[in-house]
Design a protein around this motif. Structure first.
Motif, PDB file in Angstrom:
ATOM      1  N   TYR A  77       0.703  -1.250   0.162  1.00 61.97           N
ATOM      2  CA  TYR A  77       0.095   0.284   0.011  1.00 61.97           C
ATOM      3  C   TYR A  77       0.767   1.468   0.161  1.00 61.97           C
ATOM      4  N   TRP A  78       0.210   2.225  -0.736  1.00 61.18           N
ATOM      5  CA  TRP A  78       1.022   3.724  -0.604  1.00 61.18           C
ATOM      6  C   TRP A  78       1.017   4.093   0.716  1.00 61.18           C
ATOM      7  N   ALA A  79      -0.062   4.123   1.429  1.00 58.46           N
ATOM      8  CA  ALA A  79      -0.246   4.626   2.976  1.00 58.46           C
ATOM      9  C   ALA A  79       0.166   5.909   3.157  1.00 58.46           C
ATOM     10  N   ARG A  80       0.211   6.759   2.292  1.00 57.51           N
ATOM     11  CA  ARG A  80       0.563   8.312   2.712  1.00 57.51           C
ATOM     12  C   ARG A  80      -0.387   9.074   1.903  1.00 57.51           C
ATOM     13  N   PRO A  81      -0.353  10.479   2.367  1.00 58.00           N
ATOM     14  CA  PRO A  81      -1.357  11.330   1.757  1.00 58.00           C
ATOM     15  C   PRO A  81      -1.188  11.246   0.031  1.00 58.00           C
ATOM     16  N   VAL A  82      -2.524  11.153  -0.448  1.00 56.59           N
ATOM     17  CA  VAL A  82      -2.493  11.135  -1.868  1.00 56.59           C
ATOM     18  C   VAL A  82      -2.434  12.465  -2.509  1.00 56.59           C
ATOM     19  N   PRO A  83      -1.549  12.670  -3.541  1.00 55.74           N
ATOM     20  CA  PRO A  83      -1.552  13.999  -4.113  1.00 55.74           C
ATOM     21  C   PRO A  83      -2.442  14.304  -5.148  1.00 55.74           C
ATOM     22  N   HIS A 102      -8.865   1.549   0.591  1.00 52.35           N
ATOM     23  CA  HIS A 102      -8.394   0.515  -0.257  1.00 52.35           C
ATOM     24  C   HIS A 102      -8.364   1.009  -1.587  1.00 52.35           C
ATOM     25  N   GLY A 103      -8.338   2.271  -2.115  1.00 50.83           N
ATOM     26  CA  GLY A 103      -8.194   2.987  -3.341  1.00 50.83           C
ATOM     27  C   GLY A 103      -7.138   3.685  -3.402  1.00 50.83           C
ATOM     28  N   GLY A 104      -7.381   4.859  -3.217  1.00 49.25           N
ATOM     29  CA  GLY A 104      -6.174   5.949  -3.381  1.00 49.25           C
ATOM     30  C   GLY A 104      -5.151   5.595  -2.199  1.00 49.25           C
ATOM     31  N   ASN A 105      -5.662   5.225  -1.224  1.00 47.14           N
ATOM     32  CA  ASN A 105      -4.479   4.773   0.064  1.00 47.14           C
ATOM     33  C   ASN A 105      -3.747   3.637  -0.401  1.00 47.14           C
ATOM     34  N   ARG A 106      -4.143   2.839  -1.337  1.00 55.73           N
ATOM     35  CA  ARG A 106      -3.726   1.590  -1.817  1.00 55.73           C
ATOM     36  C   ARG A 106      -2.665   1.799  -3.013  1.00 55.73           C
ATOM     37  N   ALA A 110      -5.186   9.533  -6.846  1.00 56.98           N
ATOM     38  CA  ALA A 110      -6.626  10.091  -6.679  1.00 56.98           C
ATOM     39  C   ALA A 110      -7.486   9.380  -7.591  1.00 56.98           C
ATOM     40  N   PHE A 111      -8.502   8.869  -6.821  1.00 55.25           N
ATOM     41  CA  PHE A 111      -9.757   8.012  -7.820  1.00 55.25           C
ATOM     42  C   PHE A 111      -9.300   6.873  -8.440  1.00 55.25           C
ATOM     43  N   THR A 112      -8.223   6.255  -7.755  1.00 57.04           N
ATOM     44  CA  THR A 112      -7.531   4.877  -8.503  1.00 57.04           C
ATOM     45  C   THR A 112      -7.748   3.868  -7.769  1.00 57.04           C
ATOM     46  N   GLY A 113      -8.375   2.780  -8.033  1.00 60.79           N
ATOM     47  CA  GLY A 113      -8.450   1.509  -7.480  1.00 60.79           C
ATOM     48  C   GLY A 113      -9.989   1.313  -6.551  1.00 60.79           C
ATOM     49  N   ASP A 114     -10.727   1.900  -6.865  1.00 62.92           N
ATOM     50  CA  ASP A 114     -12.102   1.917  -6.159  1.00 62.92           C
ATOM     51  C   ASP A 114     -13.233   2.286  -7.041  1.00 62.92           C
ATOM     52  N   PRO A 115     -14.452   1.699  -6.690  1.00 68.53           N
ATOM     53  CA  PRO A 115     -15.578   2.039  -7.532  1.00 68.53           C
ATOM     54  C   PRO A 115     -15.763   3.419  -8.010  1.00 68.53           C
ATOM     55  N   SER A 116     -15.481   4.511  -7.095  1.00 65.20           N
ATOM     56  CA  SER A 116     -15.921   5.837  -7.410  1.00 65.20           C
ATOM     57  C   SER A 116     -14.871   6.329  -8.706  1.00 65.20           C
ATOM     58  N   GLY A 117     -13.574   5.631  -8.389  1.00 61.89           N
ATOM     59  CA  GLY A 117     -12.636   5.901  -9.500  1.00 61.89           C
ATOM     60  C   GLY A 117     -12.990   5.252 -11.125  1.00 61.89           C
ATOM     61  N   ASP A 118     -13.623   4.106 -10.788  1.00 61.53           N
ATOM     62  CA  ASP A 118     -13.990   3.468 -12.009  1.00 61.53           C
ATOM     63  C   ASP A 118     -15.098   4.183 -12.749  1.00 61.53           C
ATOM     64  N   ARG A 132      -7.438   6.637 -21.263  1.00 62.01           N
ATOM     65  CA  ARG A 132      -8.139   5.199 -20.962  1.00 62.01           C
ATOM     66  C   ARG A 132      -9.164   5.147 -19.867  1.00 62.01           C
ATOM     67  N   PRO A 133     -10.202   4.199 -20.031  1.00 64.86           N
ATOM     68  CA  PRO A 133     -11.038   4.236 -19.030  1.00 64.86           C
ATOM     69  C   PRO A 133     -11.123   3.753 -17.702  1.00 64.86           C
ATOM     70  N   THR A 134      -9.905   3.060 -17.461  1.00 62.75           N
ATOM     71  CA  THR A 134      -9.620   2.338 -16.099  1.00 62.75           C
ATOM     72  C   THR A 134      -8.200   2.713 -15.585  1.00 62.75           C
ATOM     73  N   ALA A 135      -8.458   2.765 -14.127  1.00 67.72           N
ATOM     74  CA  ALA A 135      -7.282   3.411 -13.353  1.00 67.72           C
ATOM     75  C   ALA A 135      -6.704   2.545 -12.538  1.00 67.72           C
ATOM     76  N   ILE A 136      -5.646   1.712 -12.846  1.00 70.71           N
ATOM     77  CA  ILE A 136      -5.448   0.560 -11.702  1.00 70.71           C
ATOM     78  C   ILE A 136      -4.518   0.779 -10.672  1.00 70.71           C
ATOM     79  N   HIS A 137      -3.315   1.884 -11.072  1.00 71.73           N
ATOM     80  CA  HIS A 137      -2.199   1.960 -10.224  1.00 71.73           C
ATOM     81  C   HIS A 137      -1.647   3.355 -10.853  1.00 71.73           C
ATOM     82  N   ARG A 138      -0.781   3.861  -9.818  1.00 66.69           N
ATOM     83  CA  ARG A 138      -0.126   5.168 -10.296  1.00 66.69           C
ATOM     84  C   ARG A 138       0.907   5.232 -11.585  1.00 66.69           C
ATOM     85  N   ASP A 139       1.325   3.988 -11.853  1.00 66.20           N
ATOM     86  CA  ASP A 139       2.203   3.630 -12.904  1.00 66.20           C
ATOM     87  C   ASP A 139       1.664   3.115 -14.086  1.00 66.20           C
TER      88      ASP A 139
END
Length: 281
Positions: A77-83, A102-106, A110-118, A132-139
């Motif tokens: 997990y990222w486990a830090r503030p999400v910029p 378990h979305g951006g904190n992971r 921002a808005f990556t890895g959870d239903p809101s982001g989807d 692209r239509p999906t956001a999986i991780h920051r890289d």
């Protein structure tokens, strides 16, 4: 298990904010004293990610990273503030609430890895503002076109409910981010009442003319804030938050979300296109 480093928070002069010294990231004063010095969104993002100013939020984000969800047990997990996320010269900003535990904190974005982001990234892709239509991780290579996403609270809060004190402690990050974007900023899409209420005082203190009484949040609500200094006016567009609950109850539909984002883009001068006409169009 993910091991998250817990830093010492003994009360030094640095942490208490003695003049002439930088405050510790664990100091309550860290956002207020650090944010105004940041010279670019990228520099600001790096400072945000170091912040430990709210003990309850630090404990919660790191506990979520230790416990994890079964589906993400192999994640570190990222486990830090999400910029914030998006180009530094964006004319359109989307303001949400806070990262999901378990979305951006992971994922660290921002808005990556959870239903809101989807829902959010699918809508941005549909109107031509995301690569692209999906956001999986920051890289994962996702790019935004003319849009930057940010939030009034950068750490995942318990039950998605930050306290008033936590919101106010985090406020300097948002204020500085909007100040840095000001030369190109033309419109903001505001997701939900919490973000609306958190944003208006920031805009007022930055010099935009916020009406009195303050405008009330609503889906498709629009407000124009003049700039007394003679700059371009700022357009606000309200939208219900694309939370899993709002989407599942159809309080917010994909078409409603696309329309709000497209309206913000139009006001910001961004070209859009509709890639798909489905049943929710």
């Amino acid at each position: 298990m993910c091991r998250t480093e817990i830093r010492s928070t003994d009360r030094t002069d640095k942490e208490r904010g003695v003049p002439g010294r930088d405050p510790s990231p664990a100091s309550h004063e860290f956002p207020a004293r650090t944010a105004p010095r940041m010279a670019s969104p990228g520099e600001l993002d790096r400072a945000v990610a170091d912040c430990r100013a709210c003990p309850r939020l630090v404990a919660w984000r790191e506990e979520a990273a230790r416990v994890k969800r079964r589906a993400f047990r192999d994640w570190e997990y990222w486990a830090r503030p999400v910029p914030g996320f998006g180009p530094a010269d964006a004319p359109l900003v989307i303001v949400g609430l806070a990262p999901a535990a378990h979305g951006g904190n992971r994922t660290g974005r921002a808005f990556t890895g959870d239903p809101s982001g989807d829902a959010m990234y699918a809508a941005l892709y549909e109107i031509g503002l995301a690569s692209r239509p999906t956001a999986i991780h920051r890289d994962d290579g996702l790019e935004l076109y003319g849009v930057r996403i940010t939030m009034p609270v950068h750490c995942a809060p318990p039950d998605n409910r930050p306290t008033t004190e936590e919101r106010d402690t985090c406020r300097p990050w948002l204020a500085r981010e909007l100040d840095l974007l000001r030369p190109t900023l033309r419109a903001i899409v505001v997701l939900g009442a919490f973000a609306w209420q958190a944003l208006l005082p920031v805009l007022a203190s930055a010099g935009w003319q916020v009406p009195r009484p303050r405008p009330v949040f609503g889906h498709a609500a629009e407000v124009v804030l003049p700039d007394p200094a003679g700059g371009s006016p700022l357009h606000l567009v309200g939208s219900y938050h694309p939370s899993q609950r709002n989407m599942s109850t159809r309080t917010l539909t994909p078409a409603m979300l696309r329309d709000a984002l497209r309206r913000g883009a139009d006001l910001a001068g961004l070209p859009t296109r509709l890639r798909h006409d489905g049943p929710d169009s």
